[in-house]
Design a protein around this motif. Structure first.
Motif, short mmCIF file in Angstrom:
data_model
loop_
_atom_site.label_atom_id
_atom_site.label_comp_id
_atom_site.label_asym_id
_atom_site.label_seq_id
_atom_site.Cartn_x
_atom_site.Cartn_y
_atom_site.Cartn_z
N VAL A 154 55.69 108.37 34.53
CA VAL A 154 56.33 108.81 33.29
C VAL A 154 55.28 109.09 32.23
CG1 VAL A 154 57.97 108.22 31.46
CG2 VAL A 154 58.38 107.43 33.80
N ALA A 155 55.45 110.21 31.54
CA ALA A 155 54.62 110.53 30.38
C ALA A 155 55.54 110.77 29.20
CB ALA A 155 53.76 111.77 30.64
N VAL A 156 55.24 110.15 28.07
CA VAL A 156 56.03 110.31 26.85
C VAL A 156 55.26 111.23 25.90
CG1 VAL A 156 57.25 109.16 24.97
CG2 VAL A 156 56.92 107.98 27.17
N LEU A 157 55.83 112.40 25.64
CA LEU A 157 55.20 113.36 24.73
C LEU A 157 55.71 113.10 23.31
CD1 LEU A 157 53.62 115.93 24.00
CD2 LEU A 157 55.63 117.27 24.71
N GLN A 158 54.84 112.58 22.47
CA GLN A 158 55.22 112.27 21.10
C GLN A 158 54.81 113.41 20.16
OE1 GLN A 158 54.41 107.53 21.17
NE2 GLN A 158 53.01 108.85 22.27
N SER A 159 55.46 113.49 19.04
CA SER A 159 55.17 114.56 18.09
C SER A 159 53.83 114.33 17.41
CB SER A 159 56.28 114.63 17.03
OG SER A 159 57.52 114.96 17.61
N ARG A 160 53.29 115.39 16.86
CA ARG A 160 52.05 115.29 16.09
C ARG A 160 52.21 114.32 14.93
NH1 ARG A 160 49.52 121.38 15.66
NH2 ARG A 160 50.33 122.21 17.63
N LEU A 165 47.52 113.21 11.95
CA LEU A 165 47.85 114.63 11.86
C LEU A 165 46.62 115.38 11.35
CD1 LEU A 165 50.21 116.68 12.13
CD2 LEU A 165 50.58 116.37 9.67
N VAL A 166 46.20 116.40 12.08
CA VAL A 166 44.98 117.12 11.70
C VAL A 166 45.26 118.58 11.37
CG1 VAL A 166 43.44 115.61 13.00
CG2 VAL A 166 44.45 117.60 14.14
#
Length: 380
Positions: free
Chosen positions: A143-149, A156-157
């Motif tokens: 499982v991979a959890v893709l989190q928001s920027r 945040l860049v």
């Protein structure tokens, strides 16, 4: 509180909506709904598919609030992750949390990509409880959890953070994974606004979608209608759901103000910090940095409902009629009926991503999603 005991069990049956079986795709001699009835009995078999809320948490608001308290309690669902910082083409960064232990990549190691709600993280209870269930039933999956920027400790860049219809970051990550792990079966599961993002992405990709299957949980479907209803001056909106979402967005801006204000788009920092609701926040910040003329235009463009007709992989939708944040009026029943690749499972109760059951408040949702993953991996 004796509500659940006074009603017949049939009241709590999961209601399924789908195209007629003669129009559905068929694999291995079974249609999509036949495969779900066989392999997901507590979700799709009419004789076994029920969701009965606990007698002491019978209502959607109560369940949703209780779910929030579980985000801070890892006991029983302690999941360890390995953090990967993924860099997007525009220089932005997001945290990808891989559930441990990591598995060797290959055709026999399916990858489940989770897309949390906006601002959600791998630590949220609905993510941890699903991974916990998956480990028990399908230990070969990773499982991979893709989190928001800008979420869960990743700075945040770029001036652009996220919004409920942003599919570019998911698309870039999936393309990266397809090249890095060729031959790996991919299944996507989205929660809340993450479900809207995933559904929109799958529809946009059409026949080229790299996911083998997908699931959507508590999807708002129509963001504009959802935001409008959440902006109504009710007690719940003013002090609970809309207020909490607005505070989280303002906190994201405050934490990342330097990077956001360094962009080429002129922004009014005071207007962003003092936004009274999501519409004001999106007018002052989100719509402007993402190139939309208004918050309404942002919401309309970002809604997944317009892309449902273009979905060409098997996809499951789970929604509760008493969800206090995603309203039953937005569920696109007709659109789902017209697409033979889709199945909608609606429960009367469950709240927003909660679905606790029994006196021990065991989560009902994770086993259903685990069954779905297994059913889709077998349905070839």
């Amino acid at each position: 509180m004796v509500y659940t005991a006074l009603l017949p069990k049939s009241w709590f049956r999961v209601q399924l909506t789908h195209a007629s079986e003669d129009k559905q795709p068929r694999r291995g001699g079974k249609t999509l709904i036949e495969q779900l009835r066989d392999r997901c009995p507590t979700l799709a078999n009419p004789a076994k598919a029920y969701y009965v809320p606990p007698w002491h948490l019978p209502q959607g608001d109560m369940q949703t609030i209780y779910l929030y308290t579980q985000h801070f309690k890892p006991a029983g669902c302690a999941i360890e992750y390995e953090r990967e910082i993924f860099e997007f083409a525009d220089g932005g960064k997001a945290g990808i949390d891989w559930a441990l232990p990591r598995k060797d990549a290959g055709p026999s190691t399916p990858l489940i990509i989770l897309v949390p709600g906006i601002g959600g993280t791998s630590y949220d209870y609905y993510a941890r409880s699903f991974i916990h269930s998956l480990r028990k039933q399908l230990p070969e999956c990773q499982v991979a959890v893709l989190q928001s920027r800008g979420c869960n400790g990743v700075e945040l860049v770029t001036p652009k953070a996220f919004h409920g219809g942003l599919t570019d970051d998911l698309r870039e990550f999936v393309e990266h994974i397809a090249k890095r792990l060729p031959g790996t079966p991919l299944i996507g599961i989205g929660f809340s606004l993450g479900a809207n993002i995933l559904t929109k992405y799958v529809g946009e990709e059409g026949h080229n979608c790299r996911f083998h299957a997908a699931a959507s949980v508590c999807n708002p479907f129509d963001i504009d209608m959802t935001v409008n209803k959440m902006s109504q001056p009710t007690f719940k909106n003013r002090y609970l759901y809309a207020a909490a979402l607005t505070r989280s967005l303002i906190a994201m801006f405050t934490s990342n103000q330097k990077a956001i204000m360094a962009g080429d788009i002129e922004l009014d920092a005071n207007a962003i910090r003092t936004a009274r609701n999501m519409t004001e926040f999106n007018e002052a910040y989100t719509a402007r940095v993402f190139g939309y003329g208004s918050a309404k235009e942002l919401n309309m463009s970002g809604s997944c409902v317009q892309h449902i007709k273009n979905i060409h992989i098997p996809m499951l939708f789970i929604n509760a009629l008493d969800d206090p944040m995603c309203y039953k009026q937005t569920i696109p029943i007709d659109e789902i009926k017209q697409n033979p690749n889709l199945v909608l499972a609606v429960t009367r109760h469950g709240g927003h991503l909660a679905y606790f059951g029994g006196t021990g408040l065991a989560p009902w949702l994770p086993p259903q999603l685990t069954q779905f993953v297994g059913a889709m991996l077998e349905w070839v």
